[in-house]
Design a protein around this motif. Structure first.
Motif, PDB file in Angstrom:
ATOM      1  N   HIS A  41       0.781  -1.165  -0.134  1.00 49.20           N
ATOM      2  CA  HIS A  41       0.014  -0.072   0.034  1.00 49.20           C
ATOM      3  C   HIS A  41       0.934   1.189  -0.027  1.00 49.20           C
ATOM      4  N   GLU A  72      -3.900   3.720   1.626  1.00 49.95           N
ATOM      5  CA  GLU A  72      -4.558   2.779   0.671  1.00 49.95           C
ATOM      6  C   GLU A  72      -4.595   1.586   1.483  1.00 49.95           C
ATOM      7  N   PRO A 126      -6.882  -2.574   2.415  1.00 50.04           N
ATOM      8  CA  PRO A 126      -7.593  -3.555   1.526  1.00 50.04           C
ATOM      9  C   PRO A 126      -9.066  -3.315   1.522  1.00 50.04           C
ATOM     10  N   SER A 184      -8.129  -2.807  -3.175  1.00 52.02           N
ATOM     11  CA  SER A 184      -7.845  -1.938  -2.411  1.00 52.02           C
ATOM     12  C   SER A 184      -8.595  -0.571  -2.545  1.00 52.02           C
TER      13      SER A 184
END
Length: 279
Positions: free
Chosen positions: A188, A201, A203, A250
């Protein structure tokens, strides 16, 4: 290492340390493996509690392998040769440079540099054997390396291979880094303008089964002395009961910290270091 989505509890965090973001949720947050099937497997990272957050200068947190292919020729022969992970140098070895001023996110700092011989030894340390890739020339220059505070231009030994490509290795001594080569690429990213409000960012919730309500997740933040951990939890059922694709998804979520991030690491639920870009 992320496991398949199965609500496996990784640990219960103290309620006084948690800062849930989202509706309701006054209970202590429980970190679970919220990964979607198909999410890349990531090696373990060093414990962020050991990060020397008060060190001056702040250690460089380089993400991924230190060796950068900065000017590739694209030869298939070179690609095969590089798979050995070992390197030989047949050029003239320049003298080891003295300490130099390096621009860092927290301000310039004078850092010690290493010589070509030490760089070559480090480059081949994790080699898998086989015929080494021949490097025929070298010069001290700079290269851009990914760090937890964005791309950073560092002094680098720039090696030219017999095929014409240029490979760069940090010329800064390993003592200036935190676990050089031991921080895998993060899944991320995050951006911030003030260190307090971060766009991270994270999940995305799993897709619901047909006929089920959309699945929701809540962002959870745990602030510590050396790091800030951010992740998501799923307060309700996960909708298991139907086939899903293996695509990892995401989404961007806004996180507001109690204190500015400062020199602390930003990490995910599994202590993976999340790069933060300051805009």
């Amino acid at each position: 290492m992320r496991l398949p989505l199965s609500a496996v509890v990784l640990g219960v965090l103290l309620a006084g340390c948690a800062q849930p973001i989202g509706p309701g949720a006054q209970v202590p947050p429980v970190w679970t493996t919220t990964a979607t099937p198909g999410e890349p497997v990531r090696p373990a990272t060093p414990d962020p509690e050991g990060f020397p957050v008060a060190a001056v200068p702040r250690p460089i947190v380089l993400i991924g392998p230190p060796l950068e292919l900065v000017d590739p020729v694209g030869s298939e022969q070179e690609k095969v040769a590089a798979e050995s992970g070992t390197y030989s140098f047949t050029g003239a070895e320049p003298p080891t440079p003295g300490p130099t001023s390096v621009p860092l996110p927290g301000g310039a700092a004078t850092l010690p540099l290493i010589g070509v011989r030490d760089a070559l030894a480090a480059m081949s340390a994790g080699g898998r054997g086989g015929e080494p890739l021949e490097l025929v020339d070298v010069e001290l220059g700079t290269a851009r390396f990914p760090t937890d505070r964005g791309g950073l231009e560092l002094p680098a030994w720039r090696f030219r291979s017999g095929f014409g490509s240029v490979w760069a290795w940090p010329a800064v001594a390993p003592t200036a880094f935190w676990h050089l080569g031991g921080i895998p690429h993060a899944l991320h990213r995050a951006v911030t303008s003030d260190g307090v409000e971060l766009e991270v960012e994270l999940p995305a919730p799993p897709l619901p089964c047909p006929g089920q309500e959309p699945i929701t997740t809540e962002v959870v933040v745990v602030e510590g002395a050396t790091s800030v951990k951010v992740g998501v939890r799923q307060p309700g059922p996960d909708g298991v009961g139907c086939a899903r694709d293996a695509m990892y998804r995401s989404e961007k979520r806004t996180v507001t910290l109690k204190e500015p991030l400062g020199a602390r690491l930003l990490v995910d639920e599994q202590n993976g270091v999340v790069p933060v870009e300051v805009r």
